[in-house]
Write an enzyme that holds these catalytic residues in place. Structure first.
Site, PDB file in Angstrom:
ATOM      1  N   ARG A 122       0.859  -1.195   0.000  1.00 39.48           N
ATOM      2  CA  ARG A 122       0.000   0.000   0.000  1.00 39.48           C
ATOM      3  C   ARG A 122       0.892   1.242   0.000  1.00 39.48           C
ATOM      4  O   ARG A 122       1.518   1.560   1.010  1.00 39.48           O
ATOM      5  CB  ARG A 122      -0.909   0.041   1.224  1.00 39.48           C
ATOM      6  N   ASP A 149       7.010  -6.039   3.830  1.00 30.63           N
ATOM      7  CA  ASP A 149       6.946  -7.335   3.179  1.00 30.63           C
ATOM      8  C   ASP A 149       6.617  -7.077   1.702  1.00 30.63           C
ATOM      9  O   ASP A 149       6.455  -5.934   1.281  1.00 30.63           O
ATOM     10  CB  ASP A 149       5.865  -8.185   3.851  1.00 30.63           C
ATOM     11  N   HIS A 195       5.287 -12.436   8.352  1.00 32.71           N
ATOM     12  CA  HIS A 195       5.841 -11.090   8.467  1.00 32.71           C
ATOM     13  C   HIS A 195       5.801 -10.598   9.916  1.00 32.71           C
ATOM     14  O   HIS A 195       6.772 -10.028  10.428  1.00 32.71           O
ATOM     15  CB  HIS A 195       5.080 -10.131   7.554  1.00 32.71           C
ATOM     16  N   ASP A 217      -0.165  -0.530   8.032  1.00 26.83           N
ATOM     17  CA  ASP A 217       0.020   0.615   7.143  1.00 26.83           C
ATOM     18  C   ASP A 217      -1.273   1.298   6.718  1.00 26.83           C
ATOM     19  O   ASP A 217      -1.234   2.317   6.020  1.00 26.83           O
ATOM     20  CB  ASP A 217       0.812   0.187   5.897  1.00 26.83           C
ATOM     21  N   ASP A 218      -2.434   0.767   7.137  1.00 27.04           N
ATOM     22  CA  ASP A 218      -3.705   1.380   6.749  1.00 27.04           C
ATOM     23  C   ASP A 218      -4.397   2.036   7.936  1.00 27.04           C
ATOM     24  O   ASP A 218      -5.610   2.243   7.918  1.00 27.04           O
ATOM     25  CB  ASP A 218      -4.636   0.340   6.118  1.00 27.04           C
ATOM     26  N   ASP A 296      -4.266 -13.106  14.518  1.00 28.51           N
ATOM     27  CA  ASP A 296      -5.106 -12.344  15.446  1.00 28.51           C
ATOM     28  C   ASP A 296      -6.177 -13.221  16.094  1.00 28.51           C
ATOM     29  O   ASP A 296      -6.429 -13.124  17.302  1.00 28.51           O
ATOM     30  CB  ASP A 296      -5.721 -11.129  14.752  1.00 28.51           C
ATOM     31  N   SER A 327      -8.446  -9.410   3.555  1.00 26.61           N
ATOM     32  CA  SER A 327      -9.817  -9.726   3.974  1.00 26.61           C
ATOM     33  C   SER A 327     -10.854  -9.275   2.952  1.00 26.61           C
ATOM     34  O   SER A 327     -12.045  -9.516   3.138  1.00 26.61           O
ATOM     35  CB  SER A 327     -10.118  -9.064   5.321  1.00 26.61           C
TER      36      SER A 327
END
Length: 452
Positions: A122, A149, A195, A217-218, A296, A327
């Site tokens: 991203r 990554d 990662h 990163d989002d 998670d 996702s």
């Protein structure tokens, strides 16, 4: 061997004596005046003799004054050289330098708390990094480590554009991961888990930090993001019943939180992620058994949680702008894009957070929940009985919970039987402007993993 300064003093004295010797030779060998050698009358010679003697005396006096000044200079320089010689004999006092330990270890008042940003492909990571750098109170206390990554060149260029403001590390293993045939479409989840393991290993093993904040990163952070984690770090260290601090409220949509209570924090049995703090001791525990995928949800299993809780805020300190991902936007359009990001700075480091310690929290939170009047879901939806203030809606099983959650706009999924944002099965939220506790019966005995 004669010191250099002493040699200079002797040279000065020798120069003085030589000069005076030359002066005497000059005066003795001075030729007579032409007027004196003249064959003119003796009366004329006699009249000029006194004036010539006076002139010679004046020249001698002036020359002696110059010699005196030269002698004074030699004396002054000799004294200066002597003082320097004495100082050289005394070892200089060196300033006390900080030891290696004091350079590497921050003071207890200002611990180093890095932020690990996990990135892939991203290029919008710029939005994440810009806000982190904008709100970061100290580069020394909060170094930014971006672990990338995927090997995506455009994203790498964006990260590199920040120069020394961030540390850019790259996950070296970009190979495909063998997965079961039925998980072929979940290859991305395997890569993410790999990662995470590598990046957390770098933070805690290579860089040897004792705690770290993890973001992806989002995520965009709130103005008091760092303040929140700095204040919560001592609590996490002191309370063994806590294992993480999260910036995220899973039910944090604007109409479901009280924005006037941005300082309000909760304990939760659900691992929220999306901006979270962990200690190196927890990584020591998790690393040997880190999963190959779905890290998670693995964190939310009883074997990992071990009865511990996290801290989460009333109003989220992160928000996600990443619809694109492995996702494929699951929950994004329905829930995540509506999460309210706190916009009011709360000075958490000046607040007393001891109410979040388990015993104190349960002494205040549980009575508050179970003393609230019980209402039916229809009364909530019809906005009736508002005079009651905070109210309680009780559920008695998995299906009842999911039905009430769906009816009221909460996230209705359960992980190992734990509801999102729940503590002892209780979910606190705001519905149509009033506080509601969706809660199990008072005699609740624990989570049922079969509810997942």
């Amino acid at each position: 061997m004669m010191p250099k300064q002493s040699r200079w003093a002797l040279w000065g004295a020798a120069l003085f004596l030589a000069w005076n010797g030359l002066l005497l030779l000059f005066l003795w060998g001075r030729p007579p005046s032409s007027s004196l050698s003249s064959s003119s009358s003796s009366s004329s010679s006699s009249s000029r003799l006194p004036s010539e003697l006076i002139r010679l005396a004046q020249d001698a006096e002036a020359e002696l004054e110059r010699q005196k000044e030269l002698l004074r200079q030699i004396h002054r320089l000799s004294g200066l050289w002597e003082r320097r010689r004495r100082r050289q004999k005394t070892p200089p006092t060196l300033p006390t330098l900080p030891t290696k330990t004091s350079l590497a270890s921050p003071s207890p008042e200002e611990p180093v708390l890095p932020v690990l940003v996990l990135a892939c492909d991203r290029s919008t990571v710029r939005r994440c990094l810009d806000k982190l750098l904008r709100y970061r109170p100290s580069a020394r206390r909060h170094p930014l480590i971006v672990s990338q990554d995927c090997g995506h060149a455009e994203t790498a260029a964006v990260i590199a554009s920040y120069g020394d403001a961030v540390a850019h590390i790259r996950q070296p293993d970009l190979s495909d991961i063998p997965v079961p045939p039925e998980h072929r479409k979940f290859q991305g989840y395997y890569r993410i888990a790999r990662h995470y393991r590598w990046a957390l290993g770098q933070v805690f093993r290579t860089f040897r930090y004792r705690a770290a904040i993890v973001v992806e990163d989002d995520l965009e952070v709130a103005p008091d993001f760092f303040e929140y984690f700095e204040a919560a770090l001592p609590l996490l260290r002191d309370d063994a019943t806590l294992w993480c601090v999260s910036a995220w409220n899973d039910n944090g949509r604007e109409q479901m939180v009280d924005v006037t209570q941005a300082e309000l924090l909760y304990r939760t049995d659900f691992f929220p992620g999306l901006g979270w703090l962990l200690l190196a001791e927890l990584w020591d525990e998790l690393e040997p058994k880190w999963p190959r995928a779905f890290w998670d949800d693995w964190m939310r299993q009883p074997e990992q949680r071990r009865g511990r809780s996290c801290v989460r805020p009333e109003v989220s300190r992160t928000m996600t702008f990443g619809r694109k991902g492995v996702s494929h936007g699951q929950f994004f359009d329905q829930y995540l894009k509506f999460i309210k990001l706190n916009d009011r700075f709360v000075p958490f480091t000046r607040l007393d957070l001891s109410y979040l310690k388990k015993d104190e929290y349960e002494r205040s939170f549980l009575p508050r929940v179970y003393s609230a009047p019980e209402v039916r879901v229809e009364e909530l939806q019809g906005n009736r009985r508002r005079e009651l203030g905070a109210v309680r809606l009780q559920y008695s099983g998995r299906d009842a919970f999911k039905a009430f959650a769906k009816a009221l706009g909460l996230m209705d999924d359960l992980k190992s039987g734990v509801p999102r944002a729940g503590y002892r099965g209780i979910v606190s939220f705001v519905y149509r402007g009033r506080r509601v506790y969706l809660a199990p019966p008072r005699d609740w005995t624990g989570y049922d993993p079969t509810w997942s």
